[in-house]
Design a protein around this motif. Sequence first.
Motif, short mmCIF file in Angstrom:
data_model
loop_
_atom_site.label_atom_id
_atom_site.label_comp_id
_atom_site.label_asym_id
_atom_site.label_seq_id
_atom_site.Cartn_x
_atom_site.Cartn_y
_atom_site.Cartn_z
N HIS A 104 32.18 -8.48 -30.89
CA HIS A 104 31.35 -9.05 -29.85
C HIS A 104 30.48 -10.28 -30.79
O HIS A 104 30.39 -11.30 -30.22
CB HIS A 104 30.19 -7.94 -29.57
N ASP A 105 30.28 -10.13 -31.95
CA ASP A 105 29.81 -11.16 -32.86
C ASP A 105 30.64 -12.45 -32.86
O ASP A 105 30.24 -13.66 -32.79
CB ASP A 105 29.11 -10.89 -34.20
N ILE A 106 31.71 -12.40 -33.13
CA ILE A 106 32.93 -13.22 -33.15
C ILE A 106 32.78 -14.10 -31.70
O ILE A 106 32.97 -15.26 -31.89
CB ILE A 106 34.21 -12.72 -33.37
N VAL A 107 33.02 -13.48 -30.86
CA VAL A 107 33.40 -13.95 -29.32
C VAL A 107 31.75 -14.97 -29.18
O VAL A 107 32.02 -15.83 -28.62
CB VAL A 107 33.25 -12.72 -28.18
N ALA A 108 30.78 -14.15 -29.25
CA ALA A 108 29.64 -15.09 -29.20
C ALA A 108 29.45 -16.14 -30.07
O ALA A 108 28.98 -17.23 -29.61
CB ALA A 108 28.40 -13.93 -29.41
N TYR A 109 30.08 -16.02 -31.30
CA TYR A 109 29.91 -17.32 -32.18
C TYR A 109 30.81 -18.29 -31.77
O TYR A 109 30.29 -19.52 -31.68
CB TYR A 109 29.87 -16.88 -33.57
N VAL A 110 31.98 -18.02 -31.48
CA VAL A 110 32.63 -18.96 -30.90
C VAL A 110 32.25 -19.76 -29.75
O VAL A 110 32.36 -20.97 -29.48
CB VAL A 110 34.20 -18.31 -30.60
N ALA A 111 31.73 -18.66 -28.86
CA ALA A 111 30.94 -19.43 -27.52
C ALA A 111 30.10 -20.23 -28.06
O ALA A 111 29.72 -21.44 -27.60
CB ALA A 111 30.48 -18.43 -26.62
N MET A 133 24.54 -14.40 -30.59
CA MET A 133 25.11 -13.25 -31.62
C MET A 133 23.82 -12.01 -31.52
O MET A 133 24.28 -10.91 -31.94
CB MET A 133 25.41 -13.51 -33.02
N TYR A 134 22.59 -12.52 -31.48
CA TYR A 134 21.43 -11.66 -31.74
C TYR A 134 21.70 -10.53 -30.44
O TYR A 134 21.26 -9.28 -30.61
CB TYR A 134 20.24 -12.35 -31.27
N TYR A 135 22.20 -10.98 -29.30
CA TYR A 135 22.47 -10.05 -28.35
C TYR A 135 23.72 -9.68 -27.71
O TYR A 135 24.02 -9.02 -27.01
CB TYR A 135 21.63 -10.45 -27.18
N SER A 136 24.68 -9.88 -28.58
CA SER A 136 26.20 -9.50 -28.43
C SER A 136 26.36 -8.15 -28.13
O SER A 136 27.11 -7.83 -27.30
CB SER A 136 27.15 -10.45 -29.36
N SER A 137 25.76 -7.17 -29.04
CA SER A 137 26.08 -6.04 -28.84
C SER A 137 25.04 -5.09 -28.18
O SER A 137 24.88 -3.66 -27.93
CB SER A 137 26.45 -5.40 -30.10
N TRP A 138 24.00 -5.56 -27.65
CA TRP A 138 22.84 -5.36 -26.97
C TRP A 138 23.18 -4.29 -25.69
O TRP A 138 22.72 -2.87 -25.59
CB TRP A 138 21.74 -6.35 -26.42
N MET A 139 24.20 -4.57 -24.97
CA MET A 139 24.32 -3.59 -24.07
C MET A 139 25.05 -2.38 -24.35
O MET A 139 24.97 -1.25 -23.75
CB MET A 139 25.48 -4.16 -23.05
N ASP A 140 25.67 -2.19 -25.69
CA ASP A 140 26.48 -1.01 -26.14
C ASP A 140 24.92 -0.16 -26.83
O ASP A 140 24.92 0.94 -26.62
CB ASP A 140 27.03 -1.12 -27.27
N ASN A 141 23.92 -0.96 -27.21
CA ASN A 141 23.10 -0.04 -27.90
C ASN A 141 21.83 0.52 -26.99
O ASN A 141 21.09 1.27 -27.31
CB ASN A 141 22.24 -1.04 -28.95
N LEU A 185 21.51 -12.94 -18.93
CA LEU A 185 22.21 -13.87 -20.09
C LEU A 185 22.72 -12.60 -21.31
O LEU A 185 23.77 -12.54 -21.63
CB LEU A 185 21.35 -14.60 -20.72
N ARG A 186 21.85 -11.47 -21.52
CA ARG A 186 22.31 -10.52 -22.33
C ARG A 186 23.45 -9.71 -21.71
O ARG A 186 24.43 -9.54 -22.42
CB ARG A 186 21.34 -9.66 -22.59
N TYR A 187 23.53 -9.46 -20.49
CA TYR A 187 24.67 -8.91 -19.81
C TYR A 187 25.77 -9.82 -19.93
O TYR A 187 26.85 -9.41 -20.22
CB TYR A 187 24.30 -8.76 -18.37
N LEU A 188 25.84 -11.16 -19.62
CA LEU A 188 26.78 -11.82 -19.70
C LEU A 188 27.43 -12.15 -20.88
O LEU A 188 28.62 -12.03 -21.05
CB LEU A 188 26.11 -13.53 -19.50
N ILE A 189 26.84 -12.20 -21.80
CA ILE A 189 27.25 -12.27 -23.29
C ILE A 189 28.19 -11.29 -23.78
O ILE A 189 29.16 -11.36 -24.19
CB ILE A 189 26.18 -12.23 -24.36
N HIS A 190 27.54 -9.99 -23.38
CA HIS A 190 28.47 -8.86 -23.55
C HIS A 190 29.48 -8.45 -22.82
O HIS A 190 30.73 -8.12 -23.15
CB HIS A 190 27.48 -7.54 -23.55
N LEU A 191 29.47 -8.91 -21.24
CA LEU A 191 30.55 -8.65 -20.48
C LEU A 191 31.63 -9.34 -20.49
O LEU A 191 32.93 -8.85 -20.51
CB LEU A 191 29.97 -8.61 -18.96
#
Length: 259
Positions: free
Chosen positions: A28-35, A57-65, A126-132
């Motif tokens: 998830h961090d990779i995807v967020a950082y590329v974006a 990246m700060y919120y990339s895995s937030w939905m899992d947590n 936005l947190r949802y979007l990043i993860h989804l």
Amino acid sequence: MKRIFLLLASLFMFLGTQQSFGWGQKGHDIVAYVAQCNLKKSVKKKVERALGGHTLMYYSSWMDNIRGFDEFRHTSTWHYANVDEGYTYETMPKEPAGDVYTALTDTIEKLRDHRNLSDSLENLYLRYLIHLVGDMHCPMHAGRKTDLGGNQLKIKWFGSNTNIHSVWDTAFIESVRKWSYTEWRDNIDYLPKAEKERLAAGTPLDWMNETVNICKQIYMEIEEGGNYSWDYMYNNFPVLELQLQRAGYRLARILNELY
């Protein structure tokens, strides 16, 4: 105090089984950082302001947590969209509470009106979007409902017992390269602008069906109880890399269009 204890207990219990739920944190961090590295400068400022000064990246895995918390239990089915053998995404019976495709499209629609949203709701969506976007591109998140998205399809990975879902979520990324998420981005975000635009093209439904087709191919190449290692990893590394690129460029495209 009791409520805090219960919330912490739920979180720790979740962290112990996190690998079964989506790209691991690094994916998830990779995807967020590329974006993030492909956002327009003005968009990057607006998005980080909406995220309270934080990066994607700060919120990339937030939905899992947070999925173990009562107020977010309704999102538990939003991380995937099961498609059984013989079905397409369109013909597969849908989860009543929603899936990764319906959640993503709904989130995008809500953010189209971000100027009229409260700060807290804009931040949440936005947190949802990043993860989804990341989860939609994780191949086994279009796995069969009959085996819980590959979680019940037991295999060995370099001799250790696991399942095919966990391999594609976390083990693959950690095995193929010992890179940090920034090193991953440095090594996969090298394409010319026209190629990035080509990979970012399409609709969320196109992307969902793309993942479904990749998942079907994975099932065809896996035998329950098989022991997979170097050959499987290097034969399938191009697929892993491509999905990370696609997710990153598509997340950037969505944000650039919205903001």
